[in-house]
Design a protein around this motif. Structure first.
Motif, short mmCIF file in Angstrom:
data_model
loop_
_atom_site.label_atom_id
_atom_site.label_comp_id
_atom_site.label_asym_id
_atom_site.label_seq_id
_atom_site.Cartn_x
_atom_site.Cartn_y
_atom_site.Cartn_z
N GLY A 43 -13.56 8.85 2.83
CA GLY A 43 -13.26 8.34 1.45
C GLY A 43 -11.85 8.30 1.18
N PHE A 44 -10.78 8.75 2.04
CA PHE A 44 -9.57 8.15 1.56
C PHE A 44 -9.53 6.88 1.40
CE2 PHE A 44 -5.05 7.61 2.76
CZ PHE A 44 -4.24 8.83 2.23
N HIS A 45 -8.54 6.59 0.03
CA HIS A 45 -8.55 5.43 -0.59
C HIS A 45 -7.05 4.98 -0.63
CE1 HIS A 45 -10.14 2.89 -3.85
NE2 HIS A 45 -9.18 2.01 -3.10
N ILE A 46 -6.74 3.89 -0.07
CA ILE A 46 -5.51 3.14 0.00
C ILE A 46 -5.45 1.67 -0.90
CG2 ILE A 46 -3.83 2.18 1.64
CD1 ILE A 46 -5.18 3.38 4.00
N ALA A 47 -4.38 1.86 -1.53
CA ALA A 47 -4.26 0.52 -2.41
C ALA A 47 -2.94 -0.13 -2.00
CB ALA A 47 -4.11 0.83 -3.83
N LEU A 48 -3.25 -1.27 -1.59
CA LEU A 48 -2.03 -2.23 -1.20
C LEU A 48 -1.58 -3.16 -2.31
CD1 LEU A 48 -2.95 -3.16 2.33
CD2 LEU A 48 -1.52 -1.07 1.70
N ALA A 49 -0.53 -3.23 -3.12
CA ALA A 49 -0.10 -4.31 -3.81
C ALA A 49 0.90 -5.17 -3.36
CB ALA A 49 0.71 -3.76 -5.22
N SER A 50 0.36 -6.47 -3.20
CA SER A 50 0.85 -7.54 -2.51
C SER A 50 0.90 -8.81 -3.34
CB SER A 50 0.15 -7.44 -1.12
OG SER A 50 1.08 -8.41 -0.34
N HIS A 51 0.71 -9.92 -2.17
CA HIS A 51 0.86 -11.17 -3.01
C HIS A 51 -0.09 -11.94 -2.49
CE1 HIS A 51 5.21 -10.20 -3.96
NE2 HIS A 51 5.04 -9.38 -3.04
#
Length: 262
Positions: A154-162
């Motif tokens: 359940g480890f959650h990664i968010a990637l803020a990109s384009h």
């Protein structure tokens, strides 16, 4: 199982101007800040364990809005491989589809005309092609996602990109699942829209997990281009008081990833 949410940045001050942005570091516009804040509030009930963001202001500040919305703010790490496609000498100039028939590309460049490429190998002098962006996206997947393959369920990664970069990021991730559907397009995101994938190890794999050389994975895209958080945000008109013209609409779609194939 780990979860990855791919987030396109909020509107930048360059987006309404329909210019080649790329690595040109425009900040969020007033509307972009509203969008980012709404996204942060929308994701507040979804636990995020780490945020990676492009160092370009529009994505960095969008990542910060998501971080600030979390009850327990996770670390935010900047990664240059999450930057948008680099447009070289075109950056800052007006975006356009085509150029006059009587002019060569070199003549266009000398007069400040920079028409879009619609093939994966095309690039402006000093810039990147989509194929080169794809290579960078593979690096980002290893650094920002595969580094966490052994985290708890359940480890959650968010990637803020384009927009263009996210299309390549999703396809780079899917390439590690031999059974994935790679025909689907993951481009065309509105500002602050998000797409999510769930990743697990191939159940038949029993060996060591190496993030630099990952084993076969199972990747399922569960959400595509979600933008419910934008419903209550007021539209902002341009400087002349008019709504988006056709060129601006086309440019926004282009930079969201529409018009490119993966």
């Amino acid at each position: 199982m780990i979860i990855v949410t791919f987030i396109r940045h909020g509107e930048s001050t360059d987006n309404p101007r329909a210019v080649w942005g790329g690595w040109k570091d425009a900040p969020l516009s007033d509307l972009g800040r509203k969008q980012a804040r709404a996204l942060g509030e929308h994701l507040a009930s979804t636990k995020i364990d780490v945020i990676y963001a492009s160092p370009l202001l529009r994505a960095h500040h969008t990542g910060m809005a998501v971080q600030n919305g979390q009850p327990k703010p996770p670390p935010l790490i900047l990664n240059p491989n999450l930057r948008e496609q680099h447009f070289g000498i075109a950056e800052g100039y007006s975006w356009c589809y085509t150029y006059p028939d009587h002019m060569s590309l070199d003549e266009c460049y000398k007069t400040g005309i920079f028409p879009a490429f619609f093939d994966r190998s095309g690039r402006f002098p000093g810039g990147e092609s989509i194929d080169e962006l794809a290579g960078r996206a593979h690096g980002a997947v290893k650094e920002c996602i595969f580094a966490h393959l052994t985290e708890e369920d359940g480890f959650h990664i968010a990637l803020a990109s384009h927009g263009l970069c996210i299309g390549e990021l999703v396809h780079a991730l899917l390439s590690y699942d031999p059974e994935s559907n790679r025909e689907e397009s993951y481009t065309g995101l509105m500002n602050t829209a998000w797409t999510r994938a769930v990743i697990s190890l191939d159940p038949s794999y029993q060996g060591h997990v190496d993030s630099d050389n990952p084993p076969p994975l199972r990747v399922k895209v569960t959400h595509i281009a979600k933008e419910d958080h934008l419903k209550n945000i007021d539209e902002i008109t341009d400087v002349d008081g008019n709504f988006e013209n056709e060129r601006k609409t086309e440019a926004l779609a282009f930079f969201g990833g529409a018009g490119h194939t993966n």
